[in-house]
Motif scaffolding. Structure first.
Motif, PDB file in Angstrom:
ATOM      1  N   MET A  55      42.340  18.842  17.674  1.00  0.00           N
ATOM      2  CA  MET A  55      43.466  18.300  18.411  1.00  0.00           C
ATOM      3  C   MET A  55      44.721  19.068  18.000  1.00  0.00           C
ATOM      4  O   MET A  55      44.930  19.349  16.823  1.00  0.00           O
ATOM      5  CB  MET A  55      43.623  16.803  18.111  1.00  0.00           C
ATOM      6  CG  MET A  55      44.741  16.140  18.870  1.00  0.00           C
ATOM      7  SD  MET A  55      44.920  14.360  18.566  1.00  0.00           S
ATOM      8  CE  MET A  55      43.386  13.728  19.215  1.00  0.00           C
ATOM      9  N   LEU A  56      45.537  19.380  18.978  1.00  0.00           N
ATOM     10  CA  LEU A  56      46.792  20.080  18.710  1.00  0.00           C
ATOM     11  C   LEU A  56      47.674  19.251  17.773  1.00  0.00           C
ATOM     12  O   LEU A  56      47.739  18.029  17.913  1.00  0.00           O
ATOM     13  CB  LEU A  56      47.548  20.316  20.013  1.00  0.00           C
ATOM     14  CG  LEU A  56      46.904  21.222  21.048  1.00  0.00           C
ATOM     15  CD1 LEU A  56      47.674  21.151  22.368  1.00  0.00           C
ATOM     16  CD2 LEU A  56      46.869  22.654  20.534  1.00  0.00           C
ATOM     17  N   PRO A  57      48.352  19.888  16.832  1.00  0.00           N
ATOM     18  CA  PRO A  57      49.207  19.140  15.904  1.00  0.00           C
ATOM     19  C   PRO A  57      50.261  18.280  16.607  1.00  0.00           C
ATOM     20  O   PRO A  57      50.516  17.143  16.197  1.00  0.00           O
ATOM     21  CB  PRO A  57      49.857  20.233  15.052  1.00  0.00           C
ATOM     22  CG  PRO A  57      48.896  21.376  15.107  1.00  0.00           C
ATOM     23  CD  PRO A  57      48.279  21.323  16.483  1.00  0.00           C
ATOM     24  N   GLU A  58      50.861  18.786  17.668  1.00  0.00           N
ATOM     25  CA  GLU A  58      51.856  18.002  18.406  1.00  0.00           C
ATOM     26  C   GLU A  58      51.228  16.749  19.003  1.00  0.00           C
ATOM     27  O   GLU A  58      51.785  15.646  18.916  1.00  0.00           O
ATOM     28  CB  GLU A  58      52.481  18.849  19.520  1.00  0.00           C
ATOM     29  CG  GLU A  58      53.499  18.087  20.336  1.00  0.00           C
ATOM     30  CD  GLU A  58      54.065  18.893  21.506  1.00  0.00           C
ATOM     31  OE1 GLU A  58      54.816  18.308  22.291  1.00  0.00           O
ATOM     32  OE2 GLU A  58      53.758  20.104  21.630  1.00  0.00           O
ATOM     33  N   ALA A  65      48.485  15.296  17.968  1.00  0.00           N
ATOM     34  CA  ALA A  65      48.097  14.430  16.858  1.00  0.00           C
ATOM     35  C   ALA A  65      49.286  13.594  16.382  1.00  0.00           C
ATOM     36  O   ALA A  65      49.120  12.421  16.011  1.00  0.00           O
ATOM     37  CB  ALA A  65      47.529  15.257  15.713  1.00  0.00           C
ATOM     38  N   ALA A  66      50.472  14.168  16.407  1.00  0.00           N
ATOM     39  CA  ALA A  66      51.672  13.423  16.004  1.00  0.00           C
ATOM     40  C   ALA A  66      51.964  12.298  16.991  1.00  0.00           C
ATOM     41  O   ALA A  66      52.290  11.173  16.589  1.00  0.00           O
ATOM     42  CB  ALA A  66      52.864  14.369  15.886  1.00  0.00           C
ATOM     43  N   TYR A  67      51.849  12.571  18.287  1.00  0.00           N
ATOM     44  CA  TYR A  67      52.015  11.509  19.290  1.00  0.00           C
ATOM     45  C   TYR A  67      50.979  10.411  19.065  1.00  0.00           C
ATOM     46  O   TYR A  67      51.290   9.219  19.079  1.00  0.00           O
ATOM     47  CB  TYR A  67      51.846  12.054  20.711  1.00  0.00           C
ATOM     48  CG  TYR A  67      52.935  12.963  21.210  1.00  0.00           C
ATOM     49  CD1 TYR A  67      54.266  12.551  21.240  1.00  0.00           C
ATOM     50  CD2 TYR A  67      52.623  14.229  21.678  1.00  0.00           C
ATOM     51  CE1 TYR A  67      55.257  13.389  21.724  1.00  0.00           C
ATOM     52  CE2 TYR A  67      53.610  15.074  22.173  1.00  0.00           C
ATOM     53  CZ  TYR A  67      54.925  14.645  22.188  1.00  0.00           C
ATOM     54  OH  TYR A  67      55.892  15.484  22.677  1.00  0.00           O
ATOM     55  N   GLU A  93      49.368   9.567  16.385  1.00  0.00           N
ATOM     56  CA  GLU A  93      49.622   8.791  15.171  1.00  0.00           C
ATOM     57  C   GLU A  93      50.624   7.667  15.435  1.00  0.00           C
ATOM     58  O   GLU A  93      50.416   6.521  15.014  1.00  0.00           O
ATOM     59  CB  GLU A  93      50.140   9.711  14.069  1.00  0.00           C
ATOM     60  CG  GLU A  93      50.416   8.984  12.765  1.00  0.00           C
ATOM     61  CD  GLU A  93      50.927   9.915  11.675  1.00  0.00           C
ATOM     62  OE1 GLU A  93      51.171   9.401  10.578  1.00  0.00           O
ATOM     63  OE2 GLU A  93      51.082  11.132  11.906  1.00  0.00           O
ATOM     64  N   VAL A  94      51.683   7.969  16.179  1.00  0.00           N
ATOM     65  CA  VAL A  94      52.694   6.953  16.481  1.00  0.00           C
ATOM     66  C   VAL A  94      52.136   5.909  17.447  1.00  0.00           C
ATOM     67  O   VAL A  94      52.330   4.694  17.256  1.00  0.00           O
ATOM     68  CB  VAL A  94      53.972   7.604  17.045  1.00  0.00           C
ATOM     69  CG1 VAL A  94      54.980   6.541  17.483  1.00  0.00           C
ATOM     70  CG2 VAL A  94      54.593   8.537  16.015  1.00  0.00           C
ATOM     71  N   ILE A  95      51.443   6.351  18.480  1.00  0.00           N
ATOM     72  CA  ILE A  95      50.867   5.413  19.460  1.00  0.00           C
ATOM     73  C   ILE A  95      49.850   4.493  18.776  1.00  0.00           C
ATOM     74  O   ILE A  95      49.856   3.274  18.998  1.00  0.00           O
ATOM     75  CB  ILE A  95      50.237   6.176  20.646  1.00  0.00           C
ATOM     76  CG1 ILE A  95      51.341   6.875  21.455  1.00  0.00           C
ATOM     77  CG2 ILE A  95      49.421   5.236  21.535  1.00  0.00           C
ATOM     78  CD1 ILE A  95      50.825   7.904  22.453  1.00  0.00           C
ATOM     79  N   ASP A  96      48.994   5.055  17.936  1.00  0.00           N
ATOM     80  CA  ASP A  96      48.015   4.242  17.198  1.00  0.00           C
ATOM     81  C   ASP A  96      48.714   3.220  16.301  1.00  0.00           C
ATOM     82  O   ASP A  96      48.281   2.072  16.207  1.00  0.00           O
ATOM     83  CB  ASP A  96      47.101   5.120  16.346  1.00  0.00           C
ATOM     84  CG  ASP A  96      45.967   5.771  17.117  1.00  0.00           C
ATOM     85  OD1 ASP A  96      45.691   5.374  18.265  1.00  0.00           O
ATOM     86  OD2 ASP A  96      45.348   6.698  16.547  1.00  0.00           O
ATOM     87  N   ASP A  97      49.791   3.644  15.632  1.00  0.00           N
ATOM     88  CA  ASP A  97      50.511   2.735  14.750  1.00  0.00           C
ATOM     89  C   ASP A  97      51.127   1.586  15.533  1.00  0.00           C
ATOM     90  O   ASP A  97      50.996   0.417  15.137  1.00  0.00           O
ATOM     91  CB  ASP A  97      51.593   3.480  13.965  1.00  0.00           C
ATOM     92  CG  ASP A  97      52.363   2.531  13.066  1.00  0.00           C
ATOM     93  OD1 ASP A  97      51.746   1.921  12.163  1.00  0.00           O
ATOM     94  OD2 ASP A  97      53.581   2.369  13.269  1.00  0.00           O
ATOM     95  N   LEU A  98      51.785   1.886  16.637  1.00  0.00           N
ATOM     96  CA  LEU A  98      52.403   0.829  17.443  1.00  0.00           C
ATOM     97  C   LEU A  98      51.345  -0.130  17.992  1.00  0.00           C
ATOM     98  O   LEU A  98      51.510  -1.353  17.933  1.00  0.00           O
ATOM     99  CB  LEU A  98      53.217   1.445  18.587  1.00  0.00           C
ATOM    100  CG  LEU A  98      54.476   2.192  18.172  1.00  0.00           C
ATOM    101  CD1 LEU A  98      55.026   3.004  19.337  1.00  0.00           C
ATOM    102  CD2 LEU A  98      55.522   1.235  17.625  1.00  0.00           C
TER     103      LEU A  98
END
Length: 161
Positions: A1-4, A6-8, A10-15
């Motif tokens: 998965m592209l790092p960018e 993956a960052a999205y 991570e936030v979506i999973d957290d919310l």
């Protein structure tokens, strides 16, 4: 998965996880309670409705718009959700998360530069991802206030940053 991406994710999973944590131990009465009764825009939504809506919106923007999967979302049904307990809502969140991970894992750098059609307008793939973050965070805040009102003023430990 592209790092960018993956960052999205991570936030979506957290919310989404915070939404699930908020409702996980609540009885049906709490999940279906509305601070203000009324019709359409003159009523507040229950935790069950907001959970269903958050999952529905994530599905729409990521699976249907970004992933170009067949349209299955029926938005109006989200706003009449009545839960018999948290289990079905938590399963909806889990399934949405799995679908999101699958779609996002397939994105390429070129995909991020593309546009898609959603809600009658042309938006970038990145806009869709940021909109899911923004929309989920907004409704999580609504849910935290609703939870606090249901609990008679006792809130949840949030945010979890």
């Amino acid at each position: 998965m592209l790092p960018e991406v993956a960052a999205y994710l991570e936030v979506i999973d957290d919310l989404r996880g915070q939404v699930g944590d908020l409702i996980a131990d609540l009885p049906a009465e709490a999940l279906n309670w509305r601070p203000l009764d009324g019709e359409k825009d003159h009523a507040t939504n229950s935790l069950a409705v907001m959970t269903s809506h958050v999952a529905g919106a994530e599905h729409y923007w990521i699976a249907e718009v970004i992933g170009r999967r067949p349209a299955t979302r029926i938005r109006d049904e989200e706003f009449v959700t009545v839960a018999d307990g948290a289990a079905s809502l938590l399963e909806k969140l889990r399934a949405t998360g799995a679908e999101t991970r699958e779609v996002l894992a397939s994105l390429t750098a070129a995909d991020l530069e593309e546009t898609r059609e959603g809600w009658g307008r042309t938006v970038s793939v990145r806009w869709c991802l940021l909109h899911v973050v923004d929309h989920t965070a907004l409704h999580l805040g609504h849910m935290q206030i609703t939870y606090q009102l249901w609990q008679g003023g006792r809130g949840v430990d949030a945010p979890r940053w």
